[in-house]
Design a protein around this motif. Structure first.
Motif, PDB file in Angstrom:
ATOM      1  N   SER A 102       0.835  -1.331  -0.041  1.00 43.79           N
ATOM      2  CA  SER A 102      -0.008  -0.129  -0.020  1.00 43.79           C
ATOM      3  C   SER A 102       0.982   1.337   0.044  1.00 43.79           C
ATOM      4  N   GLU A 103       1.843   1.265   0.809  1.00 45.76           N
ATOM      5  CA  GLU A 103       2.649   2.368   0.696  1.00 45.76           C
ATOM      6  C   GLU A 103       3.775   2.353  -0.402  1.00 45.76           C
ATOM      7  N   ASN A 104       3.932   1.463  -1.136  1.00 40.01           N
ATOM      8  CA  ASN A 104       4.376   1.766  -2.395  1.00 40.01           C
ATOM      9  C   ASN A 104       3.701   2.193  -3.418  1.00 40.01           C
ATOM     10  N   THR A 124      -6.909   2.072  -2.358  1.00 38.24           N
ATOM     11  CA  THR A 124      -7.967   0.645  -2.473  1.00 38.24           C
ATOM     12  C   THR A 124      -8.305   0.181  -3.719  1.00 38.24           C
ATOM     13  N   ASP A 125      -8.394   1.314  -4.444  1.00 40.43           N
ATOM     14  CA  ASP A 125      -8.965   1.006  -6.020  1.00 40.43           C
ATOM     15  C   ASP A 125      -7.988   0.169  -6.902  1.00 40.43           C
ATOM     16  N   LEU A 126      -6.676   0.928  -6.490  1.00 37.11           N
ATOM     17  CA  LEU A 126      -5.511   0.113  -7.450  1.00 37.11           C
ATOM     18  C   LEU A 126      -5.350  -1.209  -6.952  1.00 37.11           C
ATOM     19  N   LEU A 127      -5.409  -1.495  -5.666  1.00 41.44           N
ATOM     20  CA  LEU A 127      -5.234  -2.916  -5.141  1.00 41.44           C
ATOM     21  C   LEU A 127      -6.237  -3.862  -5.746  1.00 41.44           C
ATOM     22  N   LYS A 128      -7.358  -3.302  -5.709  1.00 43.17           N
ATOM     23  CA  LYS A 128      -8.646  -4.217  -6.222  1.00 43.17           C
ATOM     24  C   LYS A 128      -8.233  -4.425  -7.805  1.00 43.17           C
ATOM     25  N   LYS A 137      -0.625  -5.319   3.314  1.00 44.69           N
ATOM     26  CA  LYS A 137       0.271  -4.726   4.081  1.00 44.69           C
ATOM     27  C   LYS A 137       1.691  -5.803   4.216  1.00 44.69           C
ATOM     28  N   ALA A 138       1.749  -6.477   2.833  1.00 49.75           N
ATOM     29  CA  ALA A 138       2.985  -7.167   2.917  1.00 49.75           C
ATOM     30  C   ALA A 138       4.129  -6.193   2.284  1.00 49.75           C
ATOM     31  N   TYR A 139       5.435  -6.881   2.515  1.00 50.03           N
ATOM     32  CA  TYR A 139       6.591  -6.258   2.197  1.00 50.03           C
ATOM     33  C   TYR A 139       7.101  -6.690   0.705  1.00 50.03           C
ATOM     34  N   PRO A 140       7.701  -6.022  -0.105  1.00 53.01           N
ATOM     35  CA  PRO A 140       8.119  -6.565  -1.378  1.00 53.01           C
ATOM     36  C   PRO A 140       8.991  -7.962  -1.190  1.00 53.01           C
ATOM     37  N   GLU A 147       3.790 -10.764  -8.350  1.00 56.18           N
ATOM     38  CA  GLU A 147       2.999  -9.807  -7.343  1.00 56.18           C
ATOM     39  C   GLU A 147       3.795  -8.369  -7.289  1.00 56.18           C
ATOM     40  N   LYS A 148       5.239  -8.656  -7.369  1.00 59.87           N
ATOM     41  CA  LYS A 148       5.774  -7.297  -7.264  1.00 59.87           C
ATOM     42  C   LYS A 148       5.569  -6.519  -8.437  1.00 59.87           C
ATOM     43  N   GLN A 149       5.514  -7.076  -9.686  1.00 58.34           N
ATOM     44  CA  GLN A 149       5.134  -6.289 -10.952  1.00 58.34           C
ATOM     45  C   GLN A 149       3.639  -5.813 -10.916  1.00 58.34           C
ATOM     46  N   ARG A 150       2.866  -6.533 -10.111  1.00 54.23           N
ATOM     47  CA  ARG A 150       1.580  -6.075  -9.818  1.00 54.23           C
ATOM     48  C   ARG A 150       1.555  -4.603  -9.153  1.00 54.23           C
ATOM     49  N   VAL A 151       2.250  -4.791  -8.271  1.00 55.27           N
ATOM     50  CA  VAL A 151       2.487  -3.506  -7.273  1.00 55.27           C
ATOM     51  C   VAL A 151       3.027  -2.366  -8.203  1.00 55.27           C
TER      52      VAL A 151
END
Length: 261
Positions: A102-104, A124-128, A137-140, A147-151
């Motif tokens: 979320s912080e990233n 919230t919208d982007l996470l969805k 709340k996970a870290y890279p 998952e990293k690329q999705r972030v």
């Protein structure tokens, strides 16, 4: 008029007492809503070209116009503001290890000085959108490559850009994860009407996702057009070689399968 216009773009790098021309008289038009692929061998100038579009690399000459605005004529302050409308995702993800997912994603919104409520709603919208609500709340270090690329994609979309640049974004991923990321990019393209430019050396990526493409060869555009047309009658040595090697790999795989290897 094309949504993105590139005219007579030139770029050289100095190497000691000599200089090496990486981009040579590049001319391209890209329409709004295209998923435009650029393919070429290593050293052909792909990354340099895509980084010239947002001036992470400064071209020596030529013009880049995006949505009627001449990017190459902007002052540094104007460019800083305009870059918010040009998202970019990278092969190496470029995430902050000490920040949560979320912080990233929130970081570019905070830089743009959005209010906390607006930041939280957008995250919230982007996470969805990228299907990572459960990893907020996970870290890279706790994430898979996909998952990293999705972030990285969510963060690139944070400021609602008009253009998304993809710099070898799937090269470090396995085939199944690559497929899922390409599906996500297609969904984003359709849902947001976003113009996407991606560079790659993977022909399967170009064939699967791109409606238009160009082949970069020795710093020049060797051929370009509709993806289906370019693959049907390839004229450049680069694309012919890519296709030949791909066919050899397929034949070898079939042979090994037949031999039970």
């Amino acid at each position: 008029m094309a949504f993105i216009e590139i005219h007579n773009l030139e770029k050289s790098f100095n190497t000691g007492q000599s200089s090496f021309r990486v981009l040579n008289n590049i001319d391209l038009n890209i329409n709004k809503g295209d998923i435009f692929g650029i393919v070429g061998f290593s050293g052909a100038g792909k990354s340099t070209l895509i980084r010239c579009l947002n001036r992470l690399e400064e071209p020596d000459s030529g013009t880049v116009i995006i949505d009627g605005k001449e990017i190459t004529a902007l002052s540094l302050d104007q460019l800083k503001a305009e870059r918010r409308s040009i998202g970019m995702i990278f092969q190496s993800f470029n995430l902050f290890d000490s920040k949560t997912v979320s912080e990233n994603i929130a970081y570019p919104l905070q830089v743009a000085k959005l209010k906390n409520n607006a930041v939280n709603d957008r995250v919230t919208d982007l996470l969805k959108l990228v299907k990572l609500e459960h990893r907020a709340k996970a870290y890279p270090g706790q994430l898979s490559g996909g998952e990293k690329q999705r972030v990285g994609i969510a963060r690139a979309l944070a400021n609602e850009p008009k253009v998304l640049l993809s710099d070898e974004a799937t090269s470090a991923l396995d085939p199944q994860t690559t497929f899922s990321i390409l599906e996500l990019l297609q969904e984003i393209n359709k849902k947001l009407g976003l113009t996407i430019i991606l560079i790659t050396h993977e022909l399967s990526v170009i064939q699967y996702i791109c409606n238009q493409m160009a082949v970069l060869e020795g710093g020049k555009i060797a051929e370009h057009g509709k993806t289906c047309d370019v693959f049907r009658t390839p004229s450049s040595q680069t694309l012919q070689m890519f296709m030949k090697v791909n066919q050899q790999f397929k034949e070898q795989a079939l042979f090994m399968e037949g031999e039970g290897i």
